[in-house]
Write a protein that holds these residues in place. Sequence first.
Motif, PDB file in Angstrom:
ATOM      1  N   SER A 130       0.834  -1.203   0.000  1.00 10.61           N
ATOM      2  CA  SER A 130       0.000   0.000   0.000  1.00 10.61           C
ATOM      3  C   SER A 130       0.874   1.259   0.000  1.00 10.61           C
ATOM      4  O   SER A 130       0.500   2.281  -0.566  1.00 10.61           O
ATOM      5  CB  SER A 130      -0.942   0.000   1.198  1.00 10.61           C
ATOM      6  OG  SER A 130      -0.221   0.235   2.395  1.00 10.61           O
ATOM      7  N   LEU A 131       2.026   1.182   0.652  1.00 13.22           N
ATOM      8  CA  LEU A 131       2.945   2.328   0.623  1.00 13.22           C
ATOM      9  C   LEU A 131       3.626   2.461  -0.730  1.00 13.22           C
ATOM     10  O   LEU A 131       3.875   3.568  -1.207  1.00 13.22           O
ATOM     11  CB  LEU A 131       4.016   2.179   1.712  1.00 13.22           C
ATOM     12  CG  LEU A 131       3.552   2.300   3.161  1.00 13.22           C
ATOM     13  CD1 LEU A 131       4.728   2.098   4.093  1.00 13.22           C
ATOM     14  CD2 LEU A 131       2.928   3.659   3.399  1.00 13.22           C
ATOM     15  N   ALA A 132       3.952   1.328  -1.361  1.00 18.61           N
ATOM     16  CA  ALA A 132       4.682   1.349  -2.631  1.00 18.61           C
ATOM     17  C   ALA A 132       3.749   1.527  -3.822  1.00 18.61           C
ATOM     18  O   ALA A 132       4.229   1.687  -4.956  1.00 18.61           O
ATOM     19  CB  ALA A 132       5.461   0.042  -2.785  1.00 18.61           C
ATOM     20  N   GLY A 133       2.460   1.500  -3.598  1.00 20.84           N
ATOM     21  CA  GLY A 133       1.492   1.564  -4.693  1.00 20.84           C
ATOM     22  C   GLY A 133       1.642   2.741  -5.635  1.00 20.84           C
ATOM     23  O   GLY A 133       1.676   2.566  -6.856  1.00 20.84           O
ATOM     24  N   PRO A 134       1.745   3.975  -5.138  1.00 21.18           N
ATOM     25  CA  PRO A 134       1.811   5.116  -6.055  1.00 21.18           C
ATOM     26  C   PRO A 134       3.025   5.090  -6.984  1.00 21.18           C
ATOM     27  O   PRO A 134       2.898   5.335  -8.185  1.00 21.18           O
ATOM     28  CB  PRO A 134       1.880   6.323  -5.109  1.00 21.18           C
ATOM     29  CG  PRO A 134       1.256   5.863  -3.842  1.00 21.18           C
ATOM     30  CD  PRO A 134       1.593   4.419  -3.746  1.00 21.18           C
ATOM     31  N   TRP A 135       4.199   4.758  -6.470  1.00 23.20           N
ATOM     32  CA  TRP A 135       5.344   4.768  -7.375  1.00 23.20           C
ATOM     33  C   TRP A 135       5.384   3.529  -8.249  1.00 23.20           C
ATOM     34  O   TRP A 135       5.948   3.557  -9.347  1.00 23.20           O
ATOM     35  CB  TRP A 135       6.660   5.003  -6.648  1.00 23.20           C
ATOM     36  CG  TRP A 135       7.075   3.964  -5.656  1.00 23.20           C
ATOM     37  CD1 TRP A 135       6.803   3.939  -4.342  1.00 23.20           C
ATOM     38  CD2 TRP A 135       7.869   2.810  -5.933  1.00 23.20           C
ATOM     39  NE1 TRP A 135       7.372   2.834  -3.762  1.00 23.20           N
ATOM     40  CE2 TRP A 135       8.033   2.126  -4.714  1.00 23.20           C
ATOM     41  CE3 TRP A 135       8.449   2.297  -7.081  1.00 23.20           C
ATOM     42  CZ2 TRP A 135       8.740   0.943  -4.618  1.00 23.20           C
ATOM     43  CZ3 TRP A 135       9.167   1.117  -6.984  1.00 23.20           C
ATOM     44  CH2 TRP A 135       9.304   0.451  -5.768  1.00 23.20           C
ATOM     45  N   LEU A 136       4.755   2.423  -7.820  1.00 21.69           N
ATOM     46  CA  LEU A 136       4.637   1.269  -8.717  1.00 21.69           C
ATOM     47  C   LEU A 136       3.700   1.593  -9.880  1.00 21.69           C
ATOM     48  O   LEU A 136       3.937   1.180 -11.018  1.00 21.69           O
ATOM     49  CB  LEU A 136       4.116   0.054  -7.955  1.00 21.69           C
ATOM     50  CG  LEU A 136       5.106  -0.668  -7.052  1.00 21.69           C
ATOM     51  CD1 LEU A 136       4.416  -1.778  -6.280  1.00 21.69           C
ATOM     52  CD2 LEU A 136       6.247  -1.235  -7.862  1.00 21.69           C
ATOM     53  N   ALA A 189       6.026  10.015 -18.083  1.00 22.83           N
ATOM     54  CA  ALA A 189       5.104   9.592 -17.017  1.00 22.83           C
ATOM     55  C   ALA A 189       5.611  10.174 -15.704  1.00 22.83           C
ATOM     56  O   ALA A 189       6.815  10.248 -15.462  1.00 22.83           O
ATOM     57  CB  ALA A 189       5.039   8.074 -16.924  1.00 22.83           C
ATOM     58  N   THR A 190       4.677  10.619 -14.835  1.00 21.41           N
ATOM     59  CA  THR A 190       5.062  11.175 -13.540  1.00 21.41           C
ATOM     60  C   THR A 190       4.306  10.449 -12.435  1.00 21.41           C
ATOM     61  O   THR A 190       3.243   9.868 -12.661  1.00 21.41           O
ATOM     62  CB  THR A 190       4.747  12.683 -13.450  1.00 21.41           C
ATOM     63  OG1 THR A 190       3.344  12.858 -13.646  1.00 21.41           O
ATOM     64  CG2 THR A 190       5.524  13.468 -14.481  1.00 21.41           C
ATOM     65  N   GLY A 191       4.859  10.477 -11.233  1.00 24.18           N
ATOM     66  CA  GLY A 191       4.217   9.829 -10.087  1.00 24.18           C
ATOM     67  C   GLY A 191       4.818  10.349  -8.793  1.00 24.18           C
ATOM     68  O   GLY A 191       5.716  11.183  -8.796  1.00 24.18           O
ATOM     69  N   ARG A 192       4.309   9.854  -7.659  1.00 20.97           N
ATOM     70  CA  ARG A 192       4.775  10.264  -6.337  1.00 20.97           C
ATOM     71  C   ARG A 192       5.488   9.082  -5.664  1.00 20.97           C
ATOM     72  O   ARG A 192       5.100   7.938  -5.842  1.00 20.97           O
ATOM     73  CB  ARG A 192       3.596  10.689  -5.463  1.00 20.97           C
ATOM     74  CG  ARG A 192       2.876  11.898  -5.984  1.00 20.97           C
ATOM     75  CD  ARG A 192       3.461  13.130  -5.373  1.00 20.97           C
ATOM     76  NE  ARG A 192       2.807  14.322  -5.901  1.00 20.97           N
ATOM     77  CZ  ARG A 192       3.398  15.453  -6.028  1.00 20.97           C
ATOM     78  NH1 ARG A 192       4.659  15.578  -5.668  1.00 20.97           N
ATOM     79  NH2 ARG A 192       2.774  16.492  -6.513  1.00 20.97           N
ATOM     80  N   THR A 193       6.492   9.404  -4.846  1.00 14.86           N
ATOM     81  CA  THR A 193       7.204   8.369  -4.109  1.00 14.86           C
ATOM     82  C   THR A 193       6.521   8.148  -2.770  1.00 14.86           C
ATOM     83  O   THR A 193       5.540   8.812  -2.436  1.00 14.86           O
ATOM     84  CB  THR A 193       8.678   8.772  -3.863  1.00 14.86           C
ATOM     85  OG1 THR A 193       8.693   9.926  -3.029  1.00 14.86           O
ATOM     86  CG2 THR A 193       9.405   9.041  -5.155  1.00 14.86           C
ATOM     87  N   ILE A 194       7.058   7.235  -1.982  1.00  8.13           N
ATOM     88  CA  ILE A 194       6.484   6.915  -0.672  1.00  8.13           C
ATOM     89  C   ILE A 194       6.546   8.115   0.256  1.00  8.13           C
ATOM     90  O   ILE A 194       5.624   8.383   1.008  1.00  8.13           O
ATOM     91  CB  ILE A 194       7.260   5.732  -0.045  1.00  8.13           C
ATOM     92  CG1 ILE A 194       7.074   4.481  -0.884  1.00  8.13           C
ATOM     93  CG2 ILE A 194       6.797   5.460   1.364  1.00  8.13           C
ATOM     94  CD1 ILE A 194       7.931   3.329  -0.437  1.00  8.13           C
ATOM     95  N   LEU A 195       7.627   8.867   0.177  1.00  9.14           N
ATOM     96  CA  LEU A 195       7.806  10.004   1.073  1.00  9.14           C
ATOM     97  C   LEU A 195       7.240  11.301   0.508  1.00  9.14           C
ATOM     98  O   LEU A 195       7.466  12.372   1.054  1.00  9.14           O
ATOM     99  CB  LEU A 195       9.290  10.180   1.386  1.00  9.14           C
ATOM    100  CG  LEU A 195       9.958   8.962   2.036  1.00  9.14           C
ATOM    101  CD1 LEU A 195      11.436   9.197   2.200  1.00  9.14           C
ATOM    102  CD2 LEU A 195       9.311   8.659   3.369  1.00  9.14           C
ATOM    103  N   GLY A 196       6.517  11.240  -0.603  1.00 15.92           N
ATOM    104  CA  GLY A 196       5.862  12.414  -1.151  1.00 15.92           C
ATOM    105  C   GLY A 196       6.654  13.114  -2.240  1.00 15.92           C
ATOM    106  O   GLY A 196       6.216  14.146  -2.740  1.00 15.92           O
ATOM    107  N   GLY A 197       7.791  12.593  -2.640  1.00 14.81           N
ATOM    108  CA  GLY A 197       8.564  13.205  -3.715  1.00 14.81           C
ATOM    109  C   GLY A 197       7.935  12.918  -5.076  1.00 14.81           C
ATOM    110  O   GLY A 197       7.025  12.112  -5.210  1.00 14.81           O
ATOM    111  N   LYS A 198       8.427  13.580  -6.092  1.00 12.97           N
ATOM    112  CA  LYS A 198       7.883  13.438  -7.438  1.00 12.97           C
ATOM    113  C   LYS A 198       8.854  12.620  -8.289  1.00 12.97           C
ATOM    114  O   LYS A 198      10.067  12.822  -8.229  1.00 12.97           O
ATOM    115  CB  LYS A 198       7.676  14.817  -8.062  1.00 12.97           C
ATOM    116  CG  LYS A 198       6.981  14.784  -9.398  1.00 12.97           C
ATOM    117  CD  LYS A 198       6.700  16.187  -9.893  1.00 12.97           C
ATOM    118  CE  LYS A 198       6.033  16.137 -11.253  1.00 12.97           C
ATOM    119  NZ  LYS A 198       5.809  17.468 -11.787  1.00 12.97           N
TER     120      LYS A 198
END
Length: 169
Positions: free
Chosen positions: A97-103, A148-157
């Motif tokens: 669930s934490l790794a979801g956004p950057w995956l 493509a862009t996304g967010r990391t676990i700690l909120g980075g781009k």
Amino acid sequence: MNRPVRADVQPVYTITQHRAAEAVPVSQGPAADAPPTAGVELVTLPGGEQRWAYVQPGLLPASVGPARQPVPAWAKTAALLMWSAAGSAALAGWGLSLAGPWLEALAWALVAFAAAVSVVAFVVRGLASGPRRRGGGAGNRAEATATATGRTILGGKVTATATAIARSE
């Protein structure tokens, strides 16, 4: 393994014959609290009456219910490992669930890269076969870019860019 059920009925108590010297006085009233002599125990007769009687040591009453079966080793092992397996699954779910956004961002970047490579492949195929049919021609250039862009676990781009260039001269 199932143990066989006993077919013979064992008595709960044994009534023995006593000599006159060892006779135990029996009263018609309620039983006393302490046994009158050593080796005598309070027994319940089939009619529900309680009396003092000599009981042979070592005889146990017959079991009423089915015999208990031992727990198999595989069941003990599974029960002990169940907490570890459940905890590992919960921890893995939380990590995903934490790794979801950057995956997700990585997946979109890979899709964009595959699309860019496909476009470049079609362009190169078209450019490579074009001059042969037309008898020659000027140089051509094809370029495809995907981002493509996304967010990391700690909120980075996170940004991923793929560019493919094809030239024909």
